[in-house]
Design a protein around this motif. Structure first.
Motif, PDB file in Angstrom:
ATOM      1  N   LEU A 132       0.844  -1.189   0.000  1.00 55.22           N
ATOM      2  CA  LEU A 132       0.000   0.000   0.000  1.00 55.22           C
ATOM      3  C   LEU A 132       0.879   1.239   0.000  1.00 55.22           C
ATOM      4  CD1 LEU A 132      -3.017   0.842   0.174  1.00 55.22           C
ATOM      5  CD2 LEU A 132      -2.747   0.921   2.666  1.00 55.22           C
ATOM      6  N   SER A 133       0.565   2.185  -0.890  1.00 54.23           N
ATOM      7  CA  SER A 133       1.332   3.437  -0.961  1.00 54.23           C
ATOM      8  C   SER A 133       0.416   4.563  -1.431  1.00 54.23           C
ATOM      9  CB  SER A 133       2.519   3.291  -1.924  1.00 54.23           C
ATOM     10  OG  SER A 133       2.053   3.091  -3.249  1.00 54.23           O
ATOM     11  N   ALA A 134       0.920   5.793  -1.317  1.00 50.22           N
ATOM     12  CA  ALA A 134       0.146   6.962  -1.727  1.00 50.22           C
ATOM     13  C   ALA A 134       1.005   7.841  -2.632  1.00 50.22           C
ATOM     14  CB  ALA A 134      -0.329   7.738  -0.498  1.00 50.22           C
ATOM     15  N   PRO A 135       0.987   7.586  -3.948  1.00 44.27           N
ATOM     16  CA  PRO A 135       1.740   8.456  -4.856  1.00 44.27           C
ATOM     17  C   PRO A 135       1.315   9.924  -4.715  1.00 44.27           C
ATOM     18  CG  PRO A 135       0.958   6.502  -6.016  1.00 44.27           C
ATOM     19  CD  PRO A 135       0.320   6.497  -4.659  1.00 44.27           C
ATOM     20  N   VAL A 136       0.035  10.106  -4.398  1.00 43.93           N
ATOM     21  CA  VAL A 136      -0.486  11.442  -4.081  1.00 43.93           C
ATOM     22  C   VAL A 136      -0.963  11.372  -2.634  1.00 43.93           C
ATOM     23  CG1 VAL A 136      -2.257  13.161  -4.619  1.00 43.93           C
ATOM     24  CG2 VAL A 136      -1.213  11.813  -6.470  1.00 43.93           C
ATOM     25  N   VAL A 137      -0.585  12.351  -1.833  1.00 36.76           N
ATOM     26  CA  VAL A 137      -0.903  12.333  -0.399  1.00 36.76           C
ATOM     27  C   VAL A 137      -2.383  12.035  -0.162  1.00 36.76           C
ATOM     28  CG1 VAL A 137      -0.968  13.717   1.725  1.00 36.76           C
ATOM     29  CG2 VAL A 137       0.977  13.886   0.181  1.00 36.76           C
ATOM     30  N   GLY A 138      -2.639  11.021   0.678  1.00 33.83           N
ATOM     31  CA  GLY A 138      -4.003  10.670   1.061  1.00 33.83           C
ATOM     32  C   GLY A 138      -4.730   9.780   0.064  1.00 33.83           C
ATOM     33  N   GLN A 139      -4.142   9.511  -1.090  1.00 31.76           N
ATOM     34  CA  GLN A 139      -4.790   8.661  -2.093  1.00 31.76           C
ATOM     35  C   GLN A 139      -4.102   7.291  -2.107  1.00 31.76           C
ATOM     36  OE1 GLN A 139      -5.155  10.599  -5.906  1.00 31.76           O
ATOM     37  NE2 GLN A 139      -5.979  12.476  -4.992  1.00 31.76           N
ATOM     38  N   TRP A 140      -4.530   6.426  -1.222  1.00 30.54           N
ATOM     39  CA  TRP A 140      -3.886   5.127  -1.039  1.00 30.54           C
ATOM     40  C   TRP A 140      -4.287   4.160  -2.137  1.00 30.54           C
ATOM     41  CZ3 TRP A 140      -0.083   5.552   2.152  1.00 30.54           C
ATOM     42  CH2 TRP A 140      -0.136   6.523   3.157  1.00 30.54           C
ATOM     43  N   GLN A 141      -3.300   3.402  -2.608  1.00 28.16           N
ATOM     44  CA  GLN A 141      -3.584   2.375  -3.619  1.00 28.16           C
ATOM     45  C   GLN A 141      -2.693   1.159  -3.400  1.00 28.16           C
ATOM     46  OE1 GLN A 141      -2.837   4.513  -7.296  1.00 28.16           O
ATOM     47  NE2 GLN A 141      -0.748   3.720  -7.412  1.00 28.16           N
ATOM     48  N   SER A 157      -3.558   3.628  15.708  1.00 27.54           N
ATOM     49  CA  SER A 157      -4.203   4.847  16.210  1.00 27.54           C
ATOM     50  C   SER A 157      -3.387   6.066  15.785  1.00 27.54           C
ATOM     51  CB  SER A 157      -4.290   4.771  17.738  1.00 27.54           C
ATOM     52  OG  SER A 157      -4.865   5.936  18.249  1.00 27.54           O
ATOM     53  N   GLY A 158      -4.047   7.071  15.230  1.00 25.71           N
ATOM     54  CA  GLY A 158      -3.372   8.291  14.788  1.00 25.71           C
ATOM     55  C   GLY A 158      -2.774   8.195  13.393  1.00 25.71           C
ATOM     56  N   GLU A 159      -2.932   7.066  12.737  1.00 25.11           N
ATOM     57  CA  GLU A 159      -2.410   6.874  11.381  1.00 25.11           C
ATOM     58  C   GLU A 159      -3.582   6.761  10.403  1.00 25.11           C
ATOM     59  OE1 GLU A 159       0.694   7.128  10.691  1.00 25.11           O
ATOM     60  OE2 GLU A 159       1.570   6.929  12.680  1.00 25.11           O
ATOM     61  N   PRO A 160      -3.390   7.057   9.163  1.00 19.10           N
ATOM     62  CA  PRO A 160      -2.178   7.600   8.559  1.00 19.10           C
ATOM     63  C   PRO A 160      -2.041   9.093   8.844  1.00 19.10           C
ATOM     64  CG  PRO A 160      -3.895   7.421   6.889  1.00 19.10           C
ATOM     65  CD  PRO A 160      -4.464   6.867   8.166  1.00 19.10           C
ATOM     66  N   THR A 161      -0.818   9.543   8.851  1.00 15.50           N
ATOM     67  CA  THR A 161      -0.585  10.974   9.083  1.00 15.50           C
ATOM     68  C   THR A 161      -0.801  11.787   7.824  1.00 15.50           C
ATOM     69  OG1 THR A 161       1.768  10.627   8.676  1.00 15.50           O
ATOM     70  CG2 THR A 161       1.028  10.619  10.982  1.00 15.50           C
ATOM     71  N   ASN A 162      -0.769  11.113   6.663  1.00 18.59           N
ATOM     72  CA  ASN A 162      -1.009  11.774   5.375  1.00 18.59           C
ATOM     73  C   ASN A 162      -0.132  13.003   5.186  1.00 18.59           C
ATOM     74  OD1 ASN A 162      -2.971  10.020   4.260  1.00 18.59           O
ATOM     75  ND2 ASN A 162      -4.539  10.916   5.572  1.00 18.59           N
ATOM     76  N   VAL A 163       1.171  12.798   5.341  1.00 23.37           N
ATOM     77  CA  VAL A 163       2.117  13.880   5.053  1.00 23.37           C
ATOM     78  C   VAL A 163       2.944  13.502   3.827  1.00 23.37           C
ATOM     79  CG1 VAL A 163       2.233  14.704   7.438  1.00 23.37           C
ATOM     80  CG2 VAL A 163       3.827  12.933   6.674  1.00 23.37           C
ATOM     81  N   THR A 164       3.475  14.486   3.157  1.00 17.65           N
ATOM     82  CA  THR A 164       4.167  14.291   1.882  1.00 17.65           C
ATOM     83  C   THR A 164       5.318  13.300   1.966  1.00 17.65           C
ATOM     84  OG1 THR A 164       3.613  16.577   1.342  1.00 17.65           O
ATOM     85  CG2 THR A 164       5.268  15.522  -0.018  1.00 17.65           C
ATOM     86  N   VAL A 165       6.049  13.301   3.063  1.00 17.48           N
ATOM     87  CA  VAL A 165       7.244  12.454   3.149  1.00 17.48           C
ATOM     88  C   VAL A 165       6.939  11.012   3.567  1.00 17.48           C
ATOM     89  CG1 VAL A 165       8.804  14.382   3.566  1.00 17.48           C
ATOM     90  CG2 VAL A 165       7.692  13.242   5.508  1.00 17.48           C
ATOM     91  N   GLU A 166       5.692  10.716   3.918  1.00 18.40           N
ATOM     92  CA  GLU A 166       5.340   9.359   4.344  1.00 18.40           C
ATOM     93  C   GLU A 166       4.322   8.757   3.378  1.00 18.40           C
ATOM     94  OE1 GLU A 166       4.159   9.561   8.475  1.00 18.40           O
ATOM     95  OE2 GLU A 166       6.229   9.819   9.128  1.00 18.40           O
ATOM     96  N   LYS A 167       4.841   8.198   2.281  1.00 17.40           N
ATOM     97  CA  LYS A 167       3.988   7.672   1.214  1.00 17.40           C
ATOM     98  C   LYS A 167       3.902   6.149   1.187  1.00 17.40           C
ATOM     99  CE  LYS A 167       4.685  11.523  -1.938  1.00 17.40           C
ATOM    100  NZ  LYS A 167       5.076  11.922  -3.285  1.00 17.40           N
TER     101      LYS A 167
END
Length: 199
Positions: A132-141, A157-167
């Motif tokens: 699972l990854s997010a090439p675009v922040v928050g868009q998991w595929q 709990s508290g995940e995903p943080t949906n920040v640019t550096v954590e894809k």
């Protein structure tokens, strides 16, 4: 005139005494022990064993053997490989592809529970990549293009943080069943998945 009958005993010289016939002593009759089982019992056992063998052959030919490569773990219809080395995300994707698999795609709670236990019992690091990854922040595929389903996600709990550096996403070893964590795509262990082979 009546004649008298006279009897005489005649003995011959050099005559052998009457032959004595020796009769062997009466042989002891063998005692007859009744058999402890019927004479057809061995045949019955053989027939039952033959029927069991035929049933096993039919079951195995109809269903086939489901197997995984050496070092992989089988669960339901898939095989899973937990790596013993770390790599960045892109290299992990290529590594799994090179083995005829892909980074694991988690479709059910049962699969998540199985993988959580495997990671927990692993003697290796804390984070294992899943597909699972997010090439675009928050868009998991998912790596195999399976649609992402928010209701079948297992975020900590508290995940995903949906920040640019954590894809990229890992299963974190020290968490319960809800153990997905978005993380930097750096060096981590990986879990590859392939369909089990039926022969």
């Amino acid at each position: 005139m009546a004649s008298e009958i006279t009897y005489a005993e005649v003995k011959f010289k050099n005559a052998s005494p009457a032959a004595v016939v020796e009769v062997p002593p009466e042989t002891k009759k063998h005692e007859h022990h009744p058999q402890k089982y019927s004479p057809w019992l061995p045949w019955l056992i053989s027939l039952l064993l033959l029927l069991v063998c035929i049933a096993l052959i039919i079951a195995l030919l109809g269903r086939g053997w489901t197997c995984c490569p050496k070092g992989w773990k089988r669960f339901q219809g898939s095989c899973y490989y937990l790596s013993d080395d770390t790599m960045p995300w892109a290299d992990s994707v290529q590594n799994c592809t090179g083995m005829g698999s892909h980074l694991v795609v988690i479709n059910t709670k049962a699969e998540q529970v199985f993988l959580t236990e495997e990671v927990r019992h692993s003697a290796l690091g804390f984070n294992h990549y899943i597909g699972l990854s997010a090439p675009v922040v928050g868009q998991w595929q998912w790596a195999d293009r399976t649609p992402y389903n928010e209701t079948a996600a297992f975020w900590r709990s508290g995940e995903p943080t949906n920040v640019t550096v954590e894809k990229c996403v890992v299963i974190h070893k020290m968490s319960n069943i809800r153990n997905w964590n978005d993380i930097r795509c750096e060096h981590h262990y990986r879990i590859c998945e392939a369909a089990a082979v039926t022969v």
